[in-house]
Design a protein around this motif. Structure first.
Motif, short mmCIF file in Angstrom:
data_model
loop_
_atom_site.label_atom_id
_atom_site.label_comp_id
_atom_site.label_asym_id
_atom_site.label_seq_id
_atom_site.Cartn_x
_atom_site.Cartn_y
_atom_site.Cartn_z
N GLN A 2 42.65 113.34 -8.62
CA GLN A 2 42.63 114.80 -8.76
C GLN A 2 42.24 115.21 -10.18
O GLN A 2 41.53 116.20 -10.37
N HIS A 5 51.08 108.14 -5.97
CA HIS A 5 50.93 109.49 -6.55
C HIS A 5 50.10 109.46 -7.83
O HIS A 5 49.31 110.38 -8.09
N GLU A 34 46.56 109.20 -6.83
CA GLU A 34 46.10 110.51 -6.37
C GLU A 34 45.93 111.48 -7.54
O GLU A 34 44.96 112.24 -7.59
#
Length: 364
Positions: free
Chosen positions: A114, A107, A110
């Motif tokens: 992002q 995460h 990610e």
């Protein structure tokens, strides 16, 4: 030391110890046994008793130690089992934590990707937003310049410049300070101009143009008054036939014969076609004054209004209420000054265009 008893020495009655003589011989078996033991035997017995007592005490301590050791071993065994259970729980927790950490790392990766995408998007959005704001400001400045050049509308141009400055102010960017200074300089130029309400003057001219068709002509008023004069109202009572005949003949004679002062300077009667063109020409004069107002040509503006006033006073009835009001409005408009020197407000527009071009070079 060998445990062998020595034979008692012979005692002689004559040489016997008075103490021994005075003491009595033991009569119990234990006493006899103790009496028969020597000092070495007694000492040996004491040593043996001490040794037995130490051995027994050591044996008791050893038993206690064994029991304590067994208890401790049992406790350690229980602790080991509890530690094993705890170790298994810790291992399971570690496995769960490792799974969670791997998920969090995924995460996090990610989120970082992002975040990078969002930063790139925000940068693009910021540049696009700046470009949009600058395009809006440039459009407002172009509107201000057009209002000054085409219609000389100072108020509309000032509003457009103020809106452009407010748009840059809401962005709150230090890079726009130079642009705001240029716009503020142009705003100060417009604020120093004399206050000429072009919209109000234009509105008043439109009202005058609309009222031209309802203005009464002088010849219409004169013809109506003449018909009123030659009209004889019959008496209220019964009229004799001879009197009626005489009245009608007199009315016909007054229509045929008209006495006027030929030296009086009066205009000839206008046919309906010429009356129509007179009103249309008067409208054209006021429209010409309107165009001169928008271009701030005061000479043409005053000339057209003066000509329109002359025509109104010459052909229309200025003694009526509508005529008086029309002439008063023409005189008021003629006295209004529209001669102003329009400033150049292209500096702020050039500054915005230069800044936009510099942004385009940086982005490339």
């Amino acid at each position: 030391m060998t445990g062998q008893a020595f034979p008692p020495k012979p005692t002689h009655p004559a040489t016997s110890d008075p103490l021994q003589e005075g003491s009595t011989a033991p009569t119990t078996p234990a006493g006899k046994f103790l009496a028969s033991l020597s000092i070495q035997q007694i000492l040996l017995a004491v040593i043996l008793a001490v040794f037995l007592w130490q051995w027994f005490d050591a044996h008791l301590q050893l038993n206690d130690m064994q029991k304590d050791l067994a208890r401790r071993l049992a406790d350690m065994d229980g602790n080991n089992k509890a530690n094993q259970v705890l170790t298994k729980q810790i291992q399971e927790s570690m496995r769960e934590l490792s799974v969670k950490v791997s998920v969090l790392e995924t995460h996090s990766a990610e989120a970082q990707s992002q975040r990078a995408a969002l930063e790139s998007f925000y940068q693009d959005l910021t540049e696009s937003r700046d470009e949009t704001v600058l395009a809006e400001v440039e459009q407002m400045l172009m509107i201000a310049g057009q209002q000054l050049q085409l219609s000389a509308n100072v108020k509309a141009a000032l509003i457009a410049l103020q809106q452009a400055d407010d748009r840059l102010k809401r962005m709150d960017r230090a890079a726009f300070n130079e642009l705001r200074r240029a716009i503020s300089h142009d705003i100060d130029k417009l604020r120093t101009l004399p206050d000429v309400d072009v919209q109000d003057i234009n509105f008043r001219l439109d009202n005058l143009i609309e009222k031209i068709d309802s203005l009464p002509l002088i010849q219409d008023i004169a013809h109506a008054s003449l018909e009123k004069e030659i009209t004889i109202v019959p008496p209220a009572g019964e009229e004799n036939t001879w009197k009626k005949l005489i009245r009608e003949m007199w009315g016909d004679i007054k229509r045929f014969v008209r006495i006027e002062n030929m030296y009086k300077n009066e205009l000839p009667l206008l046919p309906p076609a010429q009356s129509f063109f007179l009103r249309e020409n008067l409208k054209l004069r006021l429209l010409s004054a309107r165009l001169a107002l928008l271009s701030h040509d005061e000479a043409i503006y005053k000339h057209d209004l003066q000509t329109a006033k002359k025509w109104v006073e010459q052909y229309f009835d200025i003694t009526s209420t509508a005529g008086k009001l029309f002439v008063f409005n023409l005189q008021s408009l003629w006295e209004s000054s529209i001669d102003i020197e329009l400033p150049d407000v292209s500096a702020s527009l050039e500054a915005v265009r230069n800044y936009r071009s510099s942004l385009g070079k940086v982005s490339r």
